[in-house]
Enzyme design. Structure first.
Site, short mmCIF file in Angstrom:
data_model
loop_
_atom_site.label_atom_id
_atom_site.label_comp_id
_atom_site.label_asym_id
_atom_site.label_seq_id
_atom_site.Cartn_x
_atom_site.Cartn_y
_atom_site.Cartn_z
N ARG A 1 -42.08 -62.16 54.49
CA ARG A 1 -42.88 -62.91 53.57
C ARG A 1 -42.00 -64.15 52.83
O ARG A 1 -42.42 -65.32 52.95
CB ARG A 1 -43.66 -61.97 52.50
CG ARG A 1 -44.37 -63.01 51.75
CD ARG A 1 -45.53 -61.93 50.75
NE ARG A 1 -44.88 -61.52 49.91
CZ ARG A 1 -45.11 -60.53 49.04
NH1 ARG A 1 -46.65 -60.12 48.88
NH2 ARG A 1 -44.42 -60.12 48.07
N LYS B 1 -45.23 -67.44 48.18
CA LYS B 1 -44.73 -66.80 46.84
C LYS B 1 -43.57 -67.92 46.45
O LYS B 1 -42.47 -67.67 46.51
CB LYS B 1 -44.27 -65.47 47.11
CG LYS B 1 -44.30 -64.51 45.76
CD LYS B 1 -43.93 -63.12 46.12
CE LYS B 1 -43.64 -62.42 45.18
NZ LYS B 1 -44.78 -62.52 43.79
N GLU C 1 -57.88 -62.40 43.32
CA GLU C 1 -56.91 -61.27 42.70
C GLU C 1 -56.49 -61.40 41.36
O GLU C 1 -56.99 -62.53 40.70
CB GLU C 1 -55.57 -61.79 43.70
CG GLU C 1 -54.76 -63.21 43.54
CD GLU C 1 -53.45 -63.33 44.35
OE1 GLU C 1 -53.01 -62.26 44.85
OE2 GLU C 1 -53.13 -64.58 44.20
N1 PMP Z 1 -50.80 -61.35 44.01
C1 PMP Z 1 -49.85 -62.02 43.19
C2 PMP Z 1 -50.13 -63.33 42.78
C3 PMP Z 1 -48.32 -61.40 42.87
O1 PMP Z 1 -47.52 -62.19 42.27
C4 PMP Z 1 -48.15 -60.23 43.47
C5 PMP Z 1 -46.79 -59.49 43.21
N2 PMP Z 1 -45.77 -60.23 43.77
C6 PMP Z 1 -49.24 -59.50 44.26
C7 PMP Z 1 -50.48 -59.88 44.68
C8 PMP Z 1 -48.83 -57.93 44.78
O2 PMP Z 1 -47.94 -58.41 45.83
P1 PMP Z 1 -46.94 -57.29 46.60
O3 PMP Z 1 -47.76 -56.05 46.67
O4 PMP Z 1 -46.42 -57.72 47.64
O5 PMP Z 1 -45.99 -56.94 45.37
#
Ligand code: PMP
Length: 286
Positions: A52, A151, A184
């Site tokens: 990612r 990200k 989300e």
């Molecule tokens: N959505 C956002 C906007 C985030 O910043 C994160 C955390 N990085 C997540 C979802 C969850 O992702 P992950 O399970 O890969 O940490």
């Protein structure tokens, strides 16, 4: 010994770990990052996090100066240097120092930073009794403006929603997308359970495709829980039986009220508890 921070292949005391004020990561949020966890010395789904990170970088035309294999080695070296086994790890790659203009071609030397620190979980009571969340009026970035699948170091969209949550006394806030659908939370993905079926918004709802989210979808399959991606609105949340959030930092955390309305009975749900326990077993290798 002070916490040791990795920058471009060298370790520095936390106080001395510095980069240029001309770095476009600081000036423009131009860069990418990852947040991961290690359990008993093993980084959970490190390959997925690296994939990612490198995809986020590729999407913004940022070439990470080291290979995934080198990044993996550097991650473990940072853990070892700090004698950490259960840790939160932040990988950061900035565009590098440049001129006072947006042009990424006028920057040089992307900075690769690795911070490993002790874990800061939400307080235990939230895992036992569940979180209260609100819907933020700040919508998630339009995917055609800045894809939430990247990200990036530019998290103001999420921070604006987080501020709304905090002002309402909630540590997390729900974000809808430009179509009014559930996307989300500010730093976590969202799931609901309705009549025993597990659902989460699809990738094209304008979300970060969480690695914990994917782990939960895998676990549901193993446990024989019917699970799928489903476009949803706030209505679906209001009539859901259960709700929980997932993220590398939060892990799996139940939600018991949304906008002041109880989710289901208002208590932590049975499917949520099952998945939370299964997730703990998975990460602790039991
Ligand atoms: N959505 C956002 C906007 C985030 O910043 C994160 C955390 N990085 C997540 C979802 C969850 O992702 P992950 O399970 O890969 O940490």
């Amino acid at each position: 010994m002070a916490l040791q921070i990795y920058i471009n292949g060298k370790f520095y005391d936390k106080e001395d770990a510095k980069i240029s004020v001309y770095d476009h990561g600081l000036l423009y949020g131009d860069g990418v990052f990852e947040g991961m966890r290690s359990y008993s010395g093993k980084v959970f789904r490190l390959r997925e996090h690296l994939d990612r990170l490198y995809e986020s970088a590729r999407a913004i035309c940022l070439e990470i100066p080291i290979s995934k294999e080198e990044m993996e080695k550097a991650t473990y070296a940072t853990l070892q240097k700090n004698n950490l086994v259960d840790a939160y790890i932040r990988l950061v790659v900035t565009r590098g120092a440049g001129s006072l203009g947006l042009d990424p071609n006028k920057t040089s030397d992307p900075q690769v930073i690795i911070i490993a620190d002790s874990i800061s979980l939400y307080p235990a009571e939230f895992y036992e009794n569940g979180l209260k969340i609100i819907t933020a009026s700040t919508i998630r970035n339009h995917p055609a403006a800045l894809s939430p699948r990247i990200k990036s170091l530019n998290y103001l969209n999420n921070i604006m929603a987080k501020i709304e949550g905090l002002q309402a006394g909630c540590i997390e806030a729900l974000m809808l997308n430009h179509k009014g659908e559930v996307a989300e939370c500010t730093g976590d993905n969202i799931f609901i359970v309705k009549k025993g079926v597990l659902m989460t918004p699809p990738k094209d709802a304008g979300i970060l495709e969480g690695i914990t989210r994917n782990a939960i979808l895998d676990l549901a399959k193993e446990l024989g829980i019917v699970a799928f991606e489903q476009t949803m609105t706030r209505h679906d949340l209001f009539v859901a039986d259960e709700c929980f959030l997932t993220g590398s930092a939060a892990e799996v955390i139940p939600v018991v009220t949304i906008d002041g309305r109880p989710v289901g009975t208002g208590a932590v749900g049975v499917v949520t508890k099952r998945l939370l326990d299964a997730f703990k077993k998975l990460v602790h290798g039991k």
